[in-house]
Design a protein around this motif. Structure first.
Motif, short mmCIF file in Angstrom:
data_model
loop_
_atom_site.label_atom_id
_atom_site.label_comp_id
_atom_site.label_asym_id
_atom_site.label_seq_id
_atom_site.Cartn_x
_atom_site.Cartn_y
_atom_site.Cartn_z
N UNK A 105 0.85 -1.19 0.00
CA UNK A 105 0.00 0.00 0.00
C UNK A 105 0.89 1.24 0.00
N UNK A 106 0.58 2.14 -0.90
CA UNK A 106 1.35 3.38 -0.97
C UNK A 106 0.99 4.29 0.21
N UNK A 107 2.03 4.88 0.82
CA UNK A 107 1.84 5.83 1.92
C UNK A 107 2.60 7.12 1.57
N UNK A 108 2.03 8.24 1.96
CA UNK A 108 2.69 9.52 1.70
C UNK A 108 2.79 10.33 2.98
N UNK A 109 3.87 11.08 3.05
CA UNK A 109 4.06 12.02 4.15
C UNK A 109 4.15 13.40 3.51
N UNK A 110 3.07 14.19 3.64
CA UNK A 110 3.02 15.49 2.96
C UNK A 110 2.03 16.39 3.67
N UNK A 111 2.09 17.65 3.32
CA UNK A 111 1.13 18.61 3.89
C UNK A 111 -0.23 18.44 3.20
N UNK A 112 -0.19 18.22 1.88
CA UNK A 112 -1.42 18.23 1.08
C UNK A 112 -2.13 16.88 1.13
N UNK A 113 -2.59 16.50 2.32
CA UNK A 113 -3.38 15.28 2.47
C UNK A 113 -4.52 15.57 3.44
N UNK A 114 -5.46 14.63 3.52
CA UNK A 114 -6.46 14.72 4.56
C UNK A 114 -5.81 14.51 5.91
N UNK A 115 -6.54 14.89 6.96
CA UNK A 115 -5.94 14.81 8.30
C UNK A 115 -6.64 13.81 9.21
N UNK A 116 -7.91 13.48 8.94
CA UNK A 116 -8.60 12.55 9.84
C UNK A 116 -9.91 12.11 9.22
N UNK A 117 -10.48 11.03 9.79
CA UNK A 117 -11.88 10.69 9.57
C UNK A 117 -12.65 11.38 10.69
N UNK A 118 -13.55 12.26 10.33
CA UNK A 118 -14.19 13.09 11.35
C UNK A 118 -14.88 12.22 12.41
N UNK A 119 -14.49 12.46 13.67
CA UNK A 119 -15.16 11.79 14.79
C UNK A 119 -14.74 10.35 15.00
N UNK A 120 -13.77 9.84 14.23
CA UNK A 120 -13.37 8.44 14.36
C UNK A 120 -11.87 8.39 14.65
N UNK A 121 -11.52 8.54 15.91
CA UNK A 121 -10.11 8.66 16.27
C UNK A 121 -9.35 7.37 16.03
N UNK A 122 -10.00 6.23 16.27
CA UNK A 122 -9.30 4.96 16.09
C UNK A 122 -8.95 4.71 14.64
N UNK A 123 -9.92 4.90 13.75
CA UNK A 123 -9.65 4.71 12.32
C UNK A 123 -8.68 5.76 11.81
N UNK A 124 -8.76 6.97 12.36
CA UNK A 124 -7.84 8.03 11.97
C UNK A 124 -6.40 7.63 12.26
N UNK A 125 -6.20 7.07 13.46
CA UNK A 125 -4.84 6.69 13.85
C UNK A 125 -4.28 5.63 12.92
N UNK A 126 -5.12 4.70 12.49
CA UNK A 126 -4.66 3.61 11.63
C UNK A 126 -4.42 4.06 10.19
N UNK A 127 -5.00 5.19 9.81
CA UNK A 127 -4.88 5.63 8.41
C UNK A 127 -4.02 6.87 8.25
#
Length: 1497
Positions: A673-695
Motif C-alpha cells: 500500500x502506498x503511503x505519503x508524508x506530505x502537507x497536502x493530504x487529509x488529516x482525519x476521519x471526522x469523529x473516528x479517532x481509532x480509524x484516523x490513527x490507523x490511516x
C-alpha cells in the motif's frame, strides 16, 4: 492450477535491482493494441482446444424476453459506472467460441469423476423447460430406484473420492502427540460402539510451496519534488477569490450547460465573490438570533446541490470558507430510499450538521409532507434547509467584510467517502492542506491564468472538486462544467465543448472516453489540437489503459497528441497521489511515449517484480509477480497490469508498506500500500479517532524496526510500488482486494479481464460490478454485469462461459457466481456509477432479480471437509458383557408387557374383530360407535353397534349372492371417508373376504388420481370393487375412460342398494393367523407397498392402542385423518369396535371449506383425545392464525384436550407442532398435549403418546455427527444443532432395538441406526404380484448378526436412536425415548456421509421468503434442489445463489442442480409427506414445467 501462457511473453528472471539503470528515452513506436486483451483472447483460444460442454440453464419461455433497445430505459436514464471500466473500440475483433450442443454424457462423467475444470468454451442450444433433464432420462435410467426394492442412494462425492484419507488423519497434531505419549495398549476398534468419528474439519488453505519468496532489497522511501516558490501565490484560497473578484470581476469563472448542450449560466469572478460574501453573512447573522446564532465559525454545514447546478454549489462552498464554517458537500436525497442515503445521514449526524444549504430548484424538488415540510430522511439528523439564491438572502452591510486569514490548520471542508461495505466516512481537509494541494496541482499541471478547462467529473468531491472548483479559482481559470444529464443524452458533449472553447485541459474518466468512442461516428469537425492535458481521473484502474489506447487510436487523426493523456492516481485520504506531468518524459511506452506503461505478466510464478527488455514490446516492460506470503504481501496469481503515473507531488516522502500488520517497508519485488508524508493530504476521519490513527498517523518502519521518518504518513488506499526517479506504479485499490483461498485478487483486475472478453458487444455500457461474499469461511468472487437489451440467451451463456475461462486462465481463480441483470437495473451512485455495496446487499438478500445466473461452486469451494472414509465392517467378534459393549449400553427398549397388564378388557376373549362387533351388538346395541360430521359441524350420520352389525350382514349377503365371492377373495373398498367405508369393511369380514381400502379418485383430477386406484385394485388382485352409486358412475364415466381402461374393472357393487335379508351364517376364520385385510400405501420413495395384516395382529394392535390411550366405552375420540392406510385406518375403522368408545369422524377434506371444523368439534364434544395429520395441523395453523380472538368469542375451548396426537410415518415436524401449540395456547391448549406417533409399513404403530407417562422430550443433536451415524447431544442454539422431538411412547407389547443397517449388528446408545421392531401386531409380509421372497424375508424376518440372534425382528426402514432419559415411566423405571431421524430409503449418501433430505430442505426454506416448499434428491452423485417459488418469475434466479450458499454453509455440500418451480409442483401424499422420488421421475422426464433450471458447474 497452471494457466496457459501466451508463448510470445518472455519469462523474466532479472531482479528489480536493474531498475536503477532505467534511462528516460523517447519512443515513437506505432500504436499497439492493449496487451491485456491479447492475453485474454489467447487464453480463450487455448480453451477451445480442451473445451467441455456444460448444460445451459433452462428457462421458461415467459422469462426469455427478446426486447429491443427501445423497450428499455432510454439513454438519458442509463449510465456507466463512476468506477466501472470501459472496453476497447470496435476495431478490435473478438474471436467467438464455436457453437456446440450439450454433450450430456460427457458432462455427467465429468461430474461423477470429480472434474475440477472451471471453464467451458462452448454454449448449448436453448430448450424449453428442463430439456437438459429430459435428455438425461435415458442416461439415468440405470440409476433409477426400483419400486419393488429398497435402495440407498449411491455413495460418491461430487469432487471425487480419489484422495480420501483415513479419518484418523484429521486428528490435530497435539491430540496425536498426546495419544502417542500415553502408550495405551492397542486393540482393534469396534467402530459401531465406541469410536466416534472426529468432527468435520474444514480444509485449511496451505501456502503454496511453489510460490516465490521475495528476494529483492528493501524498497527505499522516495522523496518528491520541492514545491516551486512563486511570489504572487495567494496566502489562502479566499484571498485568491478576493483578488480575482476585485481585479477581474468580469472574467468568466464557471459556465454551466443545459441538457441541450447550450450555455445556461456564466458565473464571473465578480459574481462569485459578491454572492459568496452574501452567503457568508447570512450564514453567520441570519440563522438563529444574535445571542444564539445557529451556526458559528468551525461548525459543519451540509451542501445539498444537484449535479446540474455547479454554480450555486460553488457560491455556497466559498461562502462557507469565507464564513469560516466547514462545508460538507453531499448528494441530493431524491427519495427516502436512495442508495447510500442513510449512511450519508449518519455522517451528517456524526458531524453535528444542523443546517443544509441548497438551491431554490433543489428545495422545491425535495419530497414534502402534506403540510409542505421536508420530512426527516431515514438516518438523517433534523436539518434546517437554507436556500442560497441571492433573492432569498439579506444584503450584508457595507462595512461588513469577511475575515480572510492566511491558510492555517483549521478544517477547510469535509469530503465524504463511501467504503467497501457501504458505510460513509468524512475526510477532513485543513486550509493549509487545501492551499498546498492547489499549489501542487498548479505546478504539476502547469496551470496559468485564464486557461479554459472542461470538467465532466463530480464537482463535489475528488478530482472534479480539486481541479474544477478549487485550483481553478486559485489560477483564475474558466471551467466549462458538463452535467451528467447532458452526458447521458450526448456522450460527445465534452469533446464538442473542448473544440468550441479551445480548452487546454479536460478532466474525464475512462467511462467518458469509452462513451465518446461509441458515439464518435456521428460527429465530424472534431479538433482536439488545443488540448495539452487530458486528465484521466481513474487512471489507477487497470481497465483505463484500454479506453486511453482506443481513444488515442481513434482521435489521433483529430489532433489528439500522444503526450496529452495524463492518468492520475488519487484517494480521498491522500488527495492527488501522482499525476503524469505534461511535456515531461519520465517513462517510455510503445504507445504513449512520455506517459505510462501497461505490460502483462508473462508467467504464473515469476520470482519477483522484474524489469526486462522484450524486443516485441519496446524498450521496457514492467511485470508484477504473484507474491509469496499472503500474510505480508500481495499475491496476484495471474497478475494485473501496472500503470505508471509519473512523478509524485510536492516534497512528500512516498513509500510502499505491507498492507497487513506492522507498516513495514516492502521489498523491491513486493507490492504494497502506498503511503505519503506530505502537507497536502487529509488529516482525519471526522469523529473516528481509532480509524484516523490507523490511516492518517502511520509510521512506516524498516526491516530492522527503525521508523522511516519522524512525521506520520497517510495510507493512500492504493496498491503499488515506488520506482526510480519519482515514478509511482499503481496496480489497484485496497478496497478492491479479495482474499480467495489465501491468495489476493483485485476486483478491478477481474473487471478488466471480463470487459476484455467481448468488448462493446455484450456488456451494457461496460457496467460490471465485482465483489466477494463470504461462504464457508472463505471469500468467493461474484461478478454482476448489465447485459445489452438485444442480447439473446445464447449470447448470455456464451459470454458467461468465456468470462469464466478468461478469469481462470489469467487470474487462476474460480468465479463463484456470475449474474447478468437487465440494462439499467443495478443501483446507481449519483453520477450513474454502480453502487457496489447496495448491489452486494441486493445479491445477499435475493433482491437482485438477475436474468441469467451461472454458479461454479464445484471449482471455487476447495475447503470442504475431506470425504468420510468408511472403516471395514466388523463381525461378531465384539465382546458383549450383558447390555454393555465396551462401555456403551445397547440401544434397545420395550413398551409394557401385554401379558402382565391386568384390566377388565372383555374383548380379549374374542380372537376376531367380527366376533367383537357381534358381541357389542348383543350387549350394548344402542351404544353409538361412530358419529360423522359435515363441513358445518352438524352430524351427517351415526352408527350404533347394532346398526353397524345389521348393515355389515346385508353387505355380506350382497358379496356372496351378487358378487359370488368365496372365502379369502379380495374386495377393494372405494369410498369417501365416512360410515359406508366402516360398514363395508365389516361386511367383508362377515363374508370371509379380505378388504382393501382405496382412496376414491378426485372428481376434478381424474386423470392423475384414477390410475393409482386402478393400480391398487390390480396389484391387490381384487375380485370385486364395492363403492357408492356416485363413485360407481364416476368410475365408468367418459373422463375415466380417457384415463384408464374401464372395461378392465372387476365387478363393481353399489352398496347404496342393499338386500334386505341376513346371511345364513357369519364367517369365522379357522386360524387367527389368516389374513384379515390388506393395507396399501405409497411410500415417500414412490413405492406402492401392500402389507398383510392377520386377525391376530389386528386384535393385538387394537388392544395395544386401547391400553396406551386408555380407551373405554365412555370415552369420545375426535379423529381427523384419512381412513385408507396405516394408523389412520385403524383408528377410523377398528378401534371403536374393539374398545367401545365413540369416534367422532371428521373428514380432512371438509376442513378446506371450514378450517375451524376440527377444533370446534373437539371443543363442542369436550373431547379429551384427538388424532390428526400434519396436513390438518398445517391447515389450522395457516388458516386460523389470525382468527384466534374470534374463535375464542365463539366459545372455542381446548382446555379439556389431554392428548392431541399427530399420526405420521416420518420425523416429527417440531416447528409445526410448536407453532400449533403456541398459536392455540390462548384457547386453552396445553403444550404438553401435542405429541406425535410413529409407524411404518412393517408395523403401523410403534410409538403413540398415551394418557399416562412422561411428557414428550426434545433433544438437540449435532447435525454433523448425525452425518457420521453418531449421536452427540448439544445445547440449544449451538452451531449445527438440530432439534428432535420424541416420537411418542412405545406401545405395549412392542420391543425396539437399533441395528446397523449394513452389518445387522446391535448398536450403542450414541449411534444412529435402523429401528427394528418385534411386536404381536407386526404385519406378516408384503403383498405383491411377484412375491419377492428375499425382500419379505429381509424386512419381516430379520435376525441380528450377533448378540440376540434368536428373536425375529421387522426392519422399519427408518433411522433413529434411543436415549435413556431422567424421566420415569408408568412402571417406575427410567424412560427410554425413541427419536426418529428419517427414512433409510430417502437418506442420501454424499461424500461418504449420510444426509437426510428434510435437514437440507429446512435450510433452503429459510434462505428466502419466497421459498414456500423445497424437496431434494440425488441424481447420479449430484444433489438436486427443487424449490417452489411464491412470487413473480423474475425472482426465480435470485434463489439460485441463496440456495447454493445455505447448503454449503450449513451442510458442506455443493448443490449440483437448482430447479425453481411453481407452487404445488412438489407432490405430497395424503399424510402430508413429500413424494421425492415421484418428483425425481418428473424432473428426469421433463414434466415439471420449471421456471428455471440452473446447473451449478
Amino acid at each position: 492450477m497452471q494457466a496457459e501462457v501466451p508463448s510470445e511473453f518472455p519469462f523474466p528472471t532479472t531482479v528489480v535491482s536493474a531498475v536503477a539503470k532505467i534511462e528516460c528515452t523517447k519512443c515513437c513506436s506505432p500504436f499497439v493494441v492493449d496487451v491485456h486483451t491479447e492475453a485474454v483472447q489467447a487464453a480463450l483460444a487455448k480453451h477451445k482446444e480442451r473445451k467441455m460442454a456444460v448444460p445451459m440453464p433452462s428457462k421458461r419461455r415467459s422469462l426469455v424476453v427478446q426486447t429491443s433497445m427501445d423497450a428499455y430505459t432510454p439513454p438519458d436514464t442509463s449510465s456507466g459506472s463512476e468506477d466501472e471500466g470501459s472496453v476497447q473500440g470496435d476495431s478490435q475483433g473478438t474471436p467467438t467460441s464455436s457453437q456446440g450442443s450439450i454433450n450430456m454424457e460427457h458432462w455427467i462423467s465429468q461430474a461423477i469423476h470429480g472434474s475440477t475444470t472451471s471453464t467451458t468454451s462452448s454454449s448449448s442450444t436453448q430448450s424449453g423447460g428442463s430439456g437438459a433433464a429430459h435428455r438425461l432420462a435415458d442416461v439415468m435410467a440405470q440409476t433409477h430406484i426400483g419400486e419393488s426394492r429398497r435402495c440407498v442412494s449411491a455413495a460418491g462425492s461430487i469432487r471425487g473420492t480419489a484422495q480420501r484419507v483415513p479419518v484418523s488423519s484429521r486428528v490435530s497434531a497435539k491430540i496425536q502427540q498426546l495419544v502417542n505419549t500415553l502408550k495405551r495398549p492397542k486393540r482393534p476398534p469396534l467402530r459401531e460402539f465406541f469410536v466416534d468419528d472426529f468432527e468435520e474439519l474444514l480444509e485449511v488453505q496451505q501456502p503454496d510451496p511453489n510460490q516465490p519468496k521475495p528476494e529483492g532489497a528493501q524498497m527505499l522511501a522516495m522523496r518528491g519534488e520541492q514545491l516551486g516558490v512563486v511570489t504572487n501565490w495567494p496566502p489562502s484560497l479566499e484571498a485568491a477569490l478576493q483578488r480575482w473578484g476585485t481585479i477581474s470581476p468580469k472574467a468568466p469563472c464557471l459556465t454551466t450547460m443545459d441538457t441541450n448542450g447550450k450555455p445556461l449560466y456564466i458565473l464571473t469572478y465578480g459574481k462569485l465573490w459578491t454572492r459568496s460574501m452574501k452567503v457568508a453573512y447570512n450564514i453567520l447573522h441570519k440563522l438563529g438570533t444574535k445571542q444564539e446564532p445557529m451556526v458559528r465559525p468551525g461548525d459543519r454545514v451540509a451542501l445539498v446541490f444537484p449535479n446540474n447546478d455547479p454554480a450555486a454549489s460553488m457560491v455556497a462552498f466559498y461562502g462557507c470558507l469565507l464564513a469560516e464554517v466547514v462545508p460538507v458537500p453531499i448528494e441530493v436525497p431524491l427519495t427516502r430510499k436512495d442508495a447510500g442515503s442513510q449512511q450519508i445521514g449518519f455522517l451528517l449526524g456524526s458531524c453535528g450538521v444542523t443546517v443544509a444549504l441548497t438551491s431554490d430548484a433543489c428545495h422545491k424538488g425535495l419530497p414534502k409532507s402534506p403540510t409542505g415540510e421536508i420530512p426527516q430522511f431515514k438516518g438523517w439528523p433534523k436539518l434546517l434547509w437554507f436556500v442560497t439564491e441571492s433573492k432569498h438572502l439579506s444584503k450584508p452591510p457595507r462595512d461588513w467584510f469577511p475575515h480572510i486569514k492566511d491558510a492555517n490548520n483549521d478544517t477547510a471542508y469535509i469530503e465524504y467517502k463511501t467504503c467497501k461495505d457501504g458505510s460513509v466516512l468524512g475526510v477532513t481537509v485543513t486550509r493549509i492542506a487545501l492551499l498546498t494541494h492547489c499549489q501542487a496541482l498548479t505546478q504539476a499541471c502547469g496551470y496559468t491564468e485564464a486557461e479554459t478547462i472542461v470538467n465532466v467529473l463530480d464537482f463535489k468531491k475528488d478530482v472534479g472538486l480539486w481541479h474544477g472548483i478549487l485550483t481553478s479559482v486559485m489560477n483564475m481559470m474558466h471551467v466549462i462544467s458538463i452535467p451528467y444529464s447532458l452526458m447521458k443524452v450526448n456522450p460527445l458533449s465534452w469533446i464538442q465543448k473542448v473544440c468550441q472553447y479551445k480548452a487546454k485541459v479536460a478532466c474525464v474518466k475512462s467511462r467518458d472516453m469509452h462513451w465518446a468512442l461509441v458515439a464518435h461516428r456521428d460527429q465530424r469537425d472534431v479538433n482536439l489540437s488545443s488540448l495539452r492535458m487530458l486528465i484521466v481521473a481513474d487512471g489507477a484502474n487497470p481497465w483505463s489503459i484500454s479506453s486511453c489506447d482506443a481513444f488515442l487510436n481513434v482521435f489521433q487523426s483529430k489532433g489528439l497528441r500522444q503526450e496529452v493523456i495524463c492518468p492520475c492516481a488519487s484517494s480521498p485520504e491522500a488527495l492527488t497521489v501522482a499525476i503524469r506531468r505534461y511535456g515531461r518524459c519520465c517513462f517510455c511506452s510503445p504507445a504513449l511515449t512520455p506517459t505510462w506503461s501497461l505490460i502483462p505478466c508473462p508467467c504464473a510464478h515469476p520470482p519477483s517484480l522484474c524489469v526486462s527488455v522484450p524486443p516485441s514490446l519496446g524498450p521496457l516492460s514492467v511485470s508484477p509477480s504473484p507474491l509469496p506470503n499472503p500474510s505480508v504481501s500481495l499475491c496476484f496469481p495471474r497478475p494485473p497490469f501496472l500503470i505508471c503515473v509519473s512523478v509524485s507531488l510536492t516534497p512528500p516522502i512516498m513509500c510502499s508498506v505491507k498492507p497487513d500488520g506492522v507498516p513495514q517497508l516492502c521489498r523491491t519485488d513486493e507490492i504494497g500500500e502506498l503511503c505519503v508524508c506530505a502537507i497536502a493530504t487529509g488529516t482525519s476521519y471526522y469523529g473516528l479517532s481509532g480509524m484516523t490513527k490507523n490511516t492518517f498517523e502511520v509510521f512506516p518502519v524498516t526491516s530492522s524496526g527503525a521508523p522511516v521518518s519522524e512525521y506520520p504518513f497517510v495510507r493512500t488506499g492504493l496498491l503499488g510500488f515506488v520506482g526510480p526517479g519519482g515514478l509511482v506504479f499503481v496496480v489497484g485499490k485496497m478496497d478492491g482486494l479479495m482474499v480467495v483461498s489465501g491468495r489476493r485478487h483485485n476486483a478491478d483486475d477481474i473487471v478488466a479481464t471480463a470487459l476484455a472478453v467481448e468488448p462493446m458487444k455484450f456488456v451494457y455500457r461496460g457496467r460490471i460490478a465485482v465483489f466477494s461474499v463470504t461462504v464457508l469461511h472463505d471469500e468467493r468472487i461474484v461478478i454482476v454485469a448489465e447485459q445489452r437489451p438485444d442480447s439473446t440467451e445464447e449470447d448470455s451463456f456464451q459470454w458467461m462461459s468465456r468470462v469464466l475461462q478468461a478469469i481462470d486462465s489469467i487470474h487462476q481463480v474460480g468465479v463463484y457466481c456470475l449474474a447478468l441483470v437487465p440494462a439499467n437495473t443495478l443501483p446507481k451512485t449519483p453520477l450513474g456509477g454502480i453502487h457496489l455495496s447496495e448491489t452486494k446487499q441486493l445479491f445477499l438478500e435475493g433482491s437482485l432479480h438477475p436474468c441469467n445466473v451461472l454458479m461454479c461452486p464445484h471449482t471455487c469451494v476447495t475447503n470442504l471437509p475431506k470425504p468420510r472414509q468408511k472403516q471395514p465392517e466388523i463381525g461378531p467378534a465384539s465382546v458383549m458383557v450383558g447390555n454393555l459393549v465396551s462401555g456403551k449400553r445397547i440401544a434397545q427398549a420395550s413398551g409394557r408387557d401385554l401379558g402382565q397388564i391386568e384390566d377388565n378388557d372383555q374383548a380379549r376373549k374374542f380372537l376376531f374383530l367380527s366376533e367383537v362387533l357381534q358381541w357389542r351388538a348383543q350387549t350394548t346395541p344402542d351404544h353409538v360407535l361412530y358419529t360423522l360430521l359435515n363441513c358445518r359441524g352438524t352430524i351427517a350420520s351415526s352408527l350404533t353397534c347394532v346398526q353397524l352389525h345389521k348393515r355389515a350382514e346385508k353387505i355380506a349377503v350382497m358379496l356372496m349372492e351378487r358378487g359370488h365371492l368365496q372365502d379369502g377373495d379380495h374386495v377393494a373398498l372405494v369410498y369417501p371417508p365416512g360410515i359406508d367405508l366402516i360398514a363395508a369393511f365389516y361386511g367383508c369380514l362377515y363374508a370371509g373376504c379380505v378388504p382393501i381400502t382405496v382412496r376414491p379418485p378426485h372428481p376434478q383430477n381424474i386423470a392423475t388420481t384414477l390410475p393409482t386406484v386402478k393400480m391398487i385394485v390390480e396389484v391387490s388382485r381384487s375380485a370385486c370393487l364395492m363403492t357408492t352409486q356416485l363413485i360407481c358412475k364416476l368410475l365408468r364415466s367418459r373422463e375415466a375412460a380417457a384415463a384408464v381402461d374401464v372395461r378392465a374393472w372387476p365387478p363393481i357393487l353399489d352398496t347404496d342398494d342393499l338386500p334386505k335379508k341376513r346371511p345364513a351364517q357369519i364367517y369365522k376364520p379357522s386360524n387367527p393367523d389368516t389374513l384379515a385385510y390388506l393395507d396399501f400405501s405409497v411410500s415417500t420413495t414412490g413405492m406402492l407397498a401392500g402389507v398383510k395384516m392377520s386377525h391376530a395382529a389386528t386384535s393385538a394392535f387394537c388392544r395395544s392402542i386401547k391400553l396406551q390411550c386408555e380407551l373405554y366405552p365412555s370415552r369420545e375420540v375426535a379423529i381427523c385423518l384419512d381412513p385408507y392406510c396405516g394408523l389412520g385406518f385403524v383408528l377410523w375403522c377398528l378401534c371403536s369396535v374393539y374398545s367401545g368408545h365413540q369416534s367422532i369422524l371428521i373428514p380432512p377434506s371438509e376442513l378446506e371449506t371450514n378450517p375451524a371444523l376440527w377444533l370446534l368439534a373437539v371443543s363442542q364434544y369436550k373431547v379429551r383425545d384427538t388424532f390428526c395429520s400434519y396436513s390438518v395441523m398445517e391447515l389450522c395453523t395457516k388458516g386460523l392464525g389470525s382468527q384466534t380472538e374470534s374463535l375464542k368469542a365463539r366459545g372455542l375451548d381446548l382446555s379439556r384436550v389431554r392428548t392431541c396426537v399427530v399420526v405420521a410415518e416420518e420425523r416429527p415436524r417440531i416447528a409445526l407442532t410448536q407453532s400449533f401449540s403456541k398459536l392455540f395456547k390462548d384457547l386453552g391448549l396445553h403444550p404438553r398435549a401435542v405429541s406425535t406417533s410413529f409407524g411404518c409399513r412393517v408395523n403401523l404403530a410403534i410409538c403413540l403418546q398415551g394418557t399416562s407417562g412422561p411428557d414428550p422430550t426434545t433433544v438437540y443433536v449435532d447435525m454433523r455427527a448425525l452425518r457420521h451415524d453418531r449421536v452427540r447431544l448439544v445445547e440449544r442454539g449451538s452451531p449445527h444443532s438440530l432439534p428432535l422431538m420424541e416420537s411418542g411412547k412405545i406401545l405395549p407389547g412392542v420391543r425396539i432395538i437399533i441395528a446397523n443397517p449394513e452389518t445387522k449388528g446391535p448398536l450403542g446408545d450414541s449411534h444412529l441406526g435402523e429401528i427394528w421392531v418385534h411386536s404381536a401386531h407386526n404385519a406378516s409380509g408384503y403383498f405383491t404380484i411377484y412375491g419377492d421372497e428375499s425382500l419379505q424375508s429381509d424386512h419381516f424376518n430379520s435376525r441380528l448378526s450377533f448378540g440376540d440372534t434368536q428373536t425375529v425382528w421387522a426392519r422399519t426402514g427408518y433411522l433413529g436412536f434411543l436415549r435413556r432419559t431422567e424421566l420415569t415411566d408408568a412402571n417406575g423405571e427410567r424412560h427410554d425415548a425413541l427419536y426418529v431421524v428419517g427414512a433409510l430409503d430417502e437418506a442420501m449418501e454424499l461424500r461418504g456421509m449420510r444426509y437426510h433430505p428434510i435437514d437440507i430442505e429446512t435450510s433452503v426454506i429459510r434462505a428466502h421468503k419466497s421459498v414456500t416448499e423445497c424437496a431434494v434428491f440425488t441424481w447420479t452423485n449430484l444433489l438436486v434442489v427443487v424449490v417452489e417459488l411464491d412470487g413473480s418469475e423474475q425472482e426465480a434466479l435470485d434463489l439460485v445463489p441463496l440456495v447454493t450458499n445455505v447448503v454449503l454453509e450449513e451442510h458442506y455440500l455443493v448443490v449440483g442442480v437448482v430447479v425453481v418451480v411453481d407452487i404445488g409442483v412438489i407432490p405430497i401424499n395424503s399424510r402430508g409427506e413429500k413424494q421425492r422420488m415421484h418428483l425425481r421421475d418428473g424432473f428426469l422426464a421433463d414434466q415439471l414445467d420449471p421456471i428455471y433450471v440452473a446447473y451449478n458447474m
